[in-house]
Design an enzyme around this catalytic site. Structure first.
Site, PDB file in Angstrom:
ATOM      1  N   LYS A   1     -11.194  -0.406  -0.387  1.00 47.17           N
ATOM      2  CA  LYS A   1     -10.455   0.106  -1.420  1.00 47.17           C
ATOM      3  C   LYS A   1     -11.747   0.268  -2.706  1.00 47.17           C
ATOM      4  O   LYS A   1     -11.962   1.012  -2.923  1.00 47.17           O
ATOM      5  CB  LYS A   1      -9.036  -1.033  -1.980  1.00 47.17           C
ATOM      6  CG  LYS A   1      -8.644  -0.954  -0.618  1.00 47.17           C
ATOM      7  CD  LYS A   1      -8.306   0.253   0.129  1.00 47.17           C
ATOM      8  CE  LYS A   1      -7.270  -0.218   1.269  1.00 47.17           C
ATOM      9  NZ  LYS A   1      -7.284  -0.044   2.619  1.00 47.17           N
TER      10      LYS A   1
ATOM     11  N   HIS B   1      -5.564  -3.998  -1.274  1.00 50.48           N
ATOM     12  CA  HIS B   1      -5.467  -2.840  -2.952  1.00 50.48           C
ATOM     13  C   HIS B   1      -6.002  -3.209  -3.836  1.00 50.48           C
ATOM     14  O   HIS B   1      -5.826  -2.617  -4.938  1.00 50.48           O
ATOM     15  CB  HIS B   1      -4.417  -2.272  -2.740  1.00 50.48           C
ATOM     16  CG  HIS B   1      -4.395  -1.198  -0.966  1.00 50.48           C
ATOM     17  ND1 HIS B   1      -4.773   0.138  -1.835  1.00 50.48           N
ATOM     18  CD2 HIS B   1      -4.062  -1.889   0.311  1.00 50.48           C
ATOM     19  CE1 HIS B   1      -4.513   0.754  -0.369  1.00 50.48           C
ATOM     20  NE2 HIS B   1      -3.837  -0.491   0.564  1.00 50.48           N
TER      21      HIS B   1
ATOM     22  N   SER C   1       0.680  -1.249  -0.224  1.00 48.26           N
ATOM     23  CA  SER C   1       0.082  -0.427   0.060  1.00 48.26           C
ATOM     24  C   SER C   1       1.201   1.290  -0.025  1.00 48.26           C
ATOM     25  O   SER C   1       0.457   2.691  -0.331  1.00 48.26           O
ATOM     26  CB  SER C   1      -1.311  -0.264   1.033  1.00 48.26           C
ATOM     27  OG  SER C   1      -0.542  -0.234   2.292  1.00 48.26           O
TER      28      SER C   1
HETATM   29  C1  PLP Z   1      -2.742  -3.544   2.991  1.00 47.85           C
HETATM   30  C2  PLP Z   1      -3.684  -3.316   4.118  1.00 47.85           C
HETATM   31  N1  PLP Z   1      -4.189  -4.211   4.809  1.00 47.85           N
HETATM   32  C3  PLP Z   1      -5.419  -4.004   5.020  1.00 47.85           C
HETATM   33  C4  PLP Z   1      -5.821  -2.543   5.456  1.00 47.85           C
HETATM   34  C5  PLP Z   1      -7.544  -2.361   6.418  1.00 47.85           C
HETATM   35  O1  PLP Z   1      -8.616  -1.849   5.109  1.00 47.85           O
HETATM   36  P1  PLP Z   1      -9.205  -0.980   6.284  1.00 47.85           P
HETATM   37  O2  PLP Z   1      -8.971   0.386   5.780  1.00 47.85           O
HETATM   38  O3  PLP Z   1     -10.631  -1.907   5.186  1.00 47.85           O
HETATM   39  O4  PLP Z   1      -9.720  -1.214   7.640  1.00 47.85           O
HETATM   40  C6  PLP Z   1      -5.391  -2.014   4.326  1.00 47.85           C
HETATM   41  C7  PLP Z   1      -5.732  -0.225   4.862  1.00 47.85           C
HETATM   42  O5  PLP Z   1      -5.362   0.705   4.088  1.00 47.85           O
HETATM   43  C8  PLP Z   1      -4.307  -1.521   3.992  1.00 47.85           C
HETATM   44  O6  PLP Z   1      -3.175  -1.094   3.285  1.00 47.85           O
END
Ligand code: PLP
Length: 416
Positions: free
Chosen positions: A262, A231, A203
């Site tokens: 996302k 993502h 990310s």
């Molecule tokens: C790689 C990754 N995993 C998990 C999450 C957590 O997701 P959420 O924002 O839906 O809580 C994110 C959030 O940006 C992320 O980038």
């Protein structure tokens, strides 16, 4: 602490400075005061939808911006049909689920979404979480035990690391995307159950996980693999089944994890897999058992988003066309985008003060990118993060590129 504020970072304020743990360390408060001009770039108020063009508050006033800050990769967060589905569910189901899924928060809409997600991914079952973060943390901590070992890529998202910490298992790191480093880490931890934890798209760096090679290494040690597709889900692969589909490794991954926050443009997370594993996980994932279920209005919107995302592959094609164009143009401008090969692109500045100064300049000129500071990235990789979506027109991207060229390129020359 009398150091130059520009030399400090969030990693300097983890020690308690008073007898009261509910009090912020005074050194932190002083540092925030000294850096208020930079911190102003955080928590900007969005005044409209997360569309390609939107409105935020900047300098106390509404400012129209080109939005390169959003995870709304396919434009589903404000898709008219998604909004209609949400309106209808709001009218018929009210606002909240008002209970944990275990006790009273599960509705027929939640069950329908579980079935549709499972079918989409070719799995027996799926379960829903009220956040992606909770889904990753709950799955890892719900399945790993004290005697196990989690082996994480050193760029792993905190939800994954926190899940391992909560499970109290041993943790090991390996160098980002490096099969040799993974092999060494696995060899160090022989004799335990091992889970290798990687991501479809990273990310911050915007590069793909090196899925095939890392899975080969994991399998050679008898280790299981977990891929965070936050993502990549719905935005990658011919049918939208994420990086695992793109790299043809789906049949080597027993559990699929993704988020609805996302490309789905909503909120929440999910995990899909065998009925037996999910039946167990439903009782051991704390964020599932002990937290309110997703609001039905969100579930109804996700159902529609899934339908659109799977029936309109042209949205994915547009996203990737935009990403490729933007990426090529940034490179032609000599802007460092690190290892990115996707719609998530770091714009590396490498110096904190310069990054914040340029960040203000970009906002003044109407371009919204996210500041990314250490420790989220290494000190020398301090950057902006730009996310391209399917909804950006060529004119939007060109305008963004003009602003970046006017702002970053002269600044880079000054520092050359
Ligand atoms: C790689 C990754 N995993 C998990 C999450 C957590 O997701 P959420 O924002 O839906 O809580 C994110 C959030 O940006 C992320 O980038």
């Amino acid at each position: 602490m009398n150091e130059d504020p520009a030399k400090l970072s969030l990693s300097n304020f983890l020690a308690g400075e008073s007898n009261d743990p509910l009090q912020a360390p005074p050194s932190f408060t002083n540092w925030m005061r000294a850096c208020a001009w930079a911190a102003e770039l955080y928590e900007p108020e969005l005044l409209a939808t997360a569309d390609a063009h939107t409105m935020i508050t900047y300098g106390g006033k509404p400012r129209p911006v080109i939005n390169l800050c959003s995870y709304n990769y396919l434009g589903l967060a404000n898709h008219p049909e998604v909004l209609v589905a949400a309106h209808e569910a709001l009218r018929t189901r009210g606002l909240g689920a008002c209970g944990s899924p275990m006790l009273s928060g599960m509705t027929d809409l939640h069950r329908e979404l579980e079935r549709r997600v499972a079918k989409f991914l070719g799995r027996e079952d799926a379960m829903l979480f009220n956040s992606g973060f909770g889904g990753a943390l709950g799955t890892i901590s719900g399945l790993l035990r004290k005697t196990d070992v989690a082996i994480l890529d050193n760029r792993s998202h905190l939800s994954l690391r926190d899940g391992a910490v909560l499970s109290r298992c041993r943790t090991e790191k390996f160098e980002h995307n490096d099969p040799v480093s993974l092999d060494t880490a696995l060899s160090r931890q022989k004799g335990r159950r091992q889970l290798v934890i990687i991501e479809g798209i990273y990310s911050m760096d915007g590069d793909f996980g090196n899925l095939k090679e890392l899975i080969d290494v994991a399998e050679s040690h008898g280790a299981s693999v977990f891929i965070d597709e936050a993502h990549s889900m719905l935005a990658c692969g011919e049918h939208g089944r994420g990086a695992a589909e793109k790299f043809r490794v789906e049949d080597r991954i027993p559990l699929v994890y993704g988020t609805f926050s996302k490309a789905f443009g909503a909120l929440g997370g999910f995990v899909a897999g065998s009925k037996e594993t999910l039946q167990y996980l439903r009782f051991y994932a704390h964020p599932y058992v002990y937290s309110c279920a997703l609001p039905p209005v969100v579930v109804a919107a996700i159902l529609k988003a899934l339908e659109i995302g799977t029936s309109q592959p042209e949205l994915r094609a547009q996203l990737w066309e935009n990403a490729d164009y933007f990426h090529t143009q940034l490179q032609d401008l000599g802007i460092d985008t690190g290892a990115s090969t996707t719609y998530v692109m770091p714009i590396v500045i490498g110096d904190r003060e310069r990054m914040y100064r340029l960040g203000h300049e970009l906002r003044r000129r109407g371009l919204w990118v996210a500041p990314v500071d250490y420790p989220a990235v290494p000190q020398n990789r301090i950057c902006f993060r730009a996310c391209v979506t399917a909804k950006h027109t060529r004119a939007d991207l060109d305008e963004a590129l003009n602003i970046l060229a006017d702002t970053l390129v002269p600044a880079a020359l000054q520092h050359a």
